[in-house]
Design an enzyme around this catalytic site. Structure first.
Site, mmCIF file in Angstrom:
data_model
loop_
_atom_site.group_PDB
_atom_site.id
_atom_site.type_symbol
_atom_site.label_atom_id
_atom_site.label_comp_id
_atom_site.label_asym_id
_atom_site.label_seq_id
_atom_site.Cartn_x
_atom_site.Cartn_y
_atom_site.Cartn_z
ATOM 1 N N LEU A 86 33.797 36.261 42.750
ATOM 2 C CA LEU A 86 33.345 35.770 41.545
ATOM 3 C C LEU A 86 32.287 34.446 41.668
ATOM 4 O O LEU A 86 31.498 34.323 41.109
ATOM 5 C CB LEU A 86 34.605 35.045 40.591
ATOM 6 C CG LEU A 86 34.478 34.620 39.302
ATOM 7 C CD1 LEU A 86 34.152 35.702 38.205
ATOM 8 C CD2 LEU A 86 35.732 33.651 39.009
ATOM 9 N N SER A 170 38.262 41.506 44.480
ATOM 10 C CA SER A 170 38.287 40.709 43.464
ATOM 11 C C SER A 170 37.498 40.975 42.289
ATOM 12 O O SER A 170 37.436 42.216 41.902
ATOM 13 C CB SER A 170 38.185 39.052 43.912
ATOM 14 O OG SER A 170 38.647 38.003 42.736
ATOM 15 N N GLU A 274 47.373 37.529 43.176
ATOM 16 C CA GLU A 274 47.379 38.948 43.855
ATOM 17 C C GLU A 274 48.794 39.405 43.005
ATOM 18 O O GLU A 274 48.567 40.669 42.903
ATOM 19 C CB GLU A 274 47.745 38.508 45.257
ATOM 20 C CG GLU A 274 47.476 40.127 45.995
ATOM 21 C CD GLU A 274 46.109 40.184 46.189
ATOM 22 O OE1 GLU A 274 45.996 41.516 46.922
ATOM 23 O OE2 GLU A 274 45.194 39.871 45.655
ATOM 24 N N THR A 277 47.477 40.796 39.705
ATOM 25 C CA THR A 277 46.781 41.821 39.696
ATOM 26 C C THR A 277 47.327 43.217 40.215
ATOM 27 O O THR A 277 46.805 44.303 39.819
ATOM 28 C CB THR A 277 45.627 41.758 40.724
ATOM 29 O OG1 THR A 277 44.909 40.342 40.308
ATOM 30 C CG2 THR A 277 44.272 42.406 40.802
ATOM 31 N N LEU A 278 48.332 43.156 40.817
ATOM 32 C CA LEU A 278 49.112 44.352 41.347
ATOM 33 C C LEU A 278 49.317 45.212 39.996
ATOM 34 O O LEU A 278 49.246 46.558 40.641
ATOM 35 C CB LEU A 278 50.538 44.058 42.242
ATOM 36 C CG LEU A 278 51.162 45.106 42.847
ATOM 37 C CD1 LEU A 278 50.169 45.809 43.806
ATOM 38 C CD2 LEU A 278 52.283 44.467 43.484
ATOM 39 N N ARG A 279 49.709 44.914 38.948
ATOM 40 C CA ARG A 279 50.330 45.797 38.153
ATOM 41 C C ARG A 279 49.294 46.893 37.657
ATOM 42 O O ARG A 279 49.450 48.075 37.697
ATOM 43 C CB ARG A 279 51.036 44.940 36.762
ATOM 44 C CG ARG A 279 51.254 45.978 35.727
ATOM 45 C CD ARG A 279 51.560 45.372 34.570
ATOM 46 N NE ARG A 279 50.557 44.697 33.853
ATOM 47 C CZ ARG A 279 49.691 45.485 33.010
ATOM 48 N NH1 ARG A 279 49.948 46.681 32.958
ATOM 49 N NH2 ARG A 279 48.785 44.764 32.621
ATOM 50 N N HIS A 306 45.621 36.829 47.570
ATOM 51 C CA HIS A 306 44.283 36.939 47.311
ATOM 52 C C HIS A 306 43.423 36.286 48.133
ATOM 53 O O HIS A 306 42.773 35.204 47.585
ATOM 54 C CB HIS A 306 44.197 36.535 45.802
ATOM 55 C CG HIS A 306 43.230 37.200 45.016
ATOM 56 N ND1 HIS A 306 43.272 38.401 44.586
ATOM 57 C CD2 HIS A 306 41.731 36.796 44.443
ATOM 58 C CE1 HIS A 306 42.273 38.670 43.782
ATOM 59 N NE2 HIS A 306 41.302 37.714 43.729
ATOM 60 N N SER A 307 43.252 36.688 49.338
ATOM 61 C CA SER A 307 42.264 35.908 50.195
ATOM 62 C C SER A 307 41.720 36.733 51.215
ATOM 63 O O SER A 307 42.010 37.944 51.613
ATOM 64 C CB SER A 307 43.194 34.686 51.099
ATOM 65 O OG SER A 307 44.394 35.209 51.617
ATOM 66 N N TRP A 308 40.574 36.237 51.902
ATOM 67 C CA TRP A 308 39.582 36.974 52.885
ATOM 68 C C TRP A 308 40.412 37.667 53.882
ATOM 69 O O TRP A 308 39.935 38.638 54.497
ATOM 70 C CB TRP A 308 38.569 35.861 53.239
ATOM 71 C CG TRP A 308 37.553 35.687 52.257
ATOM 72 C CD1 TRP A 308 37.453 34.737 51.294
ATOM 73 C CD2 TRP A 308 36.273 36.427 51.872
ATOM 74 N NE1 TRP A 308 36.392 34.825 50.337
ATOM 75 C CE2 TRP A 308 35.735 36.058 50.676
ATOM 76 C CE3 TRP A 308 35.911 37.868 52.187
ATOM 77 C CZ2 TRP A 308 34.489 36.395 50.090
ATOM 78 C CZ3 TRP A 308 34.830 38.447 51.645
ATOM 79 C CH2 TRP A 308 34.140 37.749 50.526
#
Length: 352
Positions: A86, A170, A274, A277-279, A306-308
């Site tokens: 983003l 993402s 994270e 977003t999983l659902r 939710h990370s690199w």
């Protein structure tokens, strides 16, 4: 005010909002925190060893009226397009800032293409310049990635416009799948890492709009119009599953559950987003199977935030699979004509 204090304050204000809007507001706040937590210093080849044949190209984009910076490492006629998140920066792609991707794909038989820029763009063709932040041109990233850049790369760097992979994280996870859905010859392989795979559903348009506004003051109405506009479904991977199945696209879908591992990412925004977003990722797997999809890898481990570090781990995990598909010579997807973006009856009006 600390990030946690901001979240607590927002939660207090959200108590008086309708439930969906409250969830969206908290989620957008957390999303902005993730971007900060996952950031890095804009240094060329940040985590790749020095001496790699990385080039910094200026590729013309007539549709956007400017040159687009592209980081490129030659390695063969087929390429991996690594799409940013983003808060994509205008100097370097996040994959270069935060991972050793160039080093990892050196002498792999695959070229690496990292387009630079596109903050809050979803790598899509927008209706108009973003209202409210002074943008003086219209994002046309889909046109750039599927027409302008491939032709330039073919002429100047001997990279084929067919038989490539799109990998997004993402914001761009869904974008990678959408590119493969509409351009199957160019992208027989697509991967989504912690992507938002049902953006037209429920409160997701609100959440996306709030996050875009926080990341550069961008207006989602300028992108795809109001949530009732057909462009939202046109760019929704969940809705476009039948295309991916018909194309027999090789897909790789990953999402963690918000529990950190030894890779890190043990912070509130990375864990929350994270899990949030999983659902839709799990629902995407169910719908894909129900539609007859048989060419997908789905990784939903018992950890991952939710990370690199997690996204880079997945990139390395899919590398042999990607090489097998793209280098086998069997990269011809089912013939399908690229569908054009939905057009509104009249230009979308800015949100008020």
């Amino acid at each position: 005010m600390s990030f946690i204090e901001k979240v607590r304050k927002l939660r207090g204000a959200a108590a008086t909002m309708p439930r969906r809007l409250a969830i969206a507001a908290v989620g957008a706040s957390l999303l902005s925190g993730v971007a900060v937590a996952a950031g890095g210093s804009p240094v060329a080849g940040a985590f790749s060893k020095p001496g790699l044949p990385v080039e910094y190209l200026e590729v013309p984009s007539p549709s956007m009226g400017r040159n687009i910076k592209v980081q490129f490492q030659g390695g063969g006629p087929h390429a991996v397009y690594l799409l940013d998140g983003l808060r994509a920066q205008d100097d370097y792609n996040g994959w270069d800032i935060n991972t050793p991707a160039f080093e990892e794909f050196y002498q792999s038989g695959l070229s690496v293409i990292m387009p630079v820029g596109g903050q809050s763009s979803f790598y899509s063709n927008w209706y108009q310049p973003s209202s409210g932040n002074g943008q003086n041109y219209t994002y046309k990233w889909e046109t750039f990635l599927t027409q302008e850049m491939p032709l330039w790369m073919q002429s100047n760097k001997q990279v084929s416009p067919a038989g490539n992979a799109a990998v997004g994280l993402s914001m761009s996870g869904g974008s990678a799948l959408i590119l493969a859905a509409y351009y199957p010859q160019q992208f027989p392989y697509a991967a989504s890492l912690s992507g938002f795979l049902n953006p037209s559903e429920g409160w997701w348009p609100t959440l996306i709009g709030l996050a875009m506004n926080d990341s550069g003051g961008y207006n989602a109405n300028s992108m795809w119009g109001p949530s009732t506009d057909p462009a939202w479904k046109r760019n929704d991977p969940m809705v476009q599953i039948p295309r991916l199945v018909a194309n027999n696209t090789r897909i790789w879908v990953y999402c963690g559950n918000g529990t950190p591992s030894d890779l890190g990412g043990d912070n509130v925004p990375a864990k929350f987003l994270e899990g949030l977003t999983l659902r839709t990722n799990e629902q995407f797997q169910n719908n894909y199977a129900a539609a007859g999809g048989r060419n997908g890898v789905f990784n939903f481990p018992a950890n991952g935030t939710h990370s690199w570090p997690y996204w880079n781990q997945q990139l390395m995990a899919m590398k042999p699979d990607m090489q097998q598909v793209l280098l086998s010579g069997n990269t011809t997807a089912a013939p399908a004509q690229p569908a054009q973006p939905a057009q509104p009856a009249q230009p979308a009006q800015p949100a008020t």
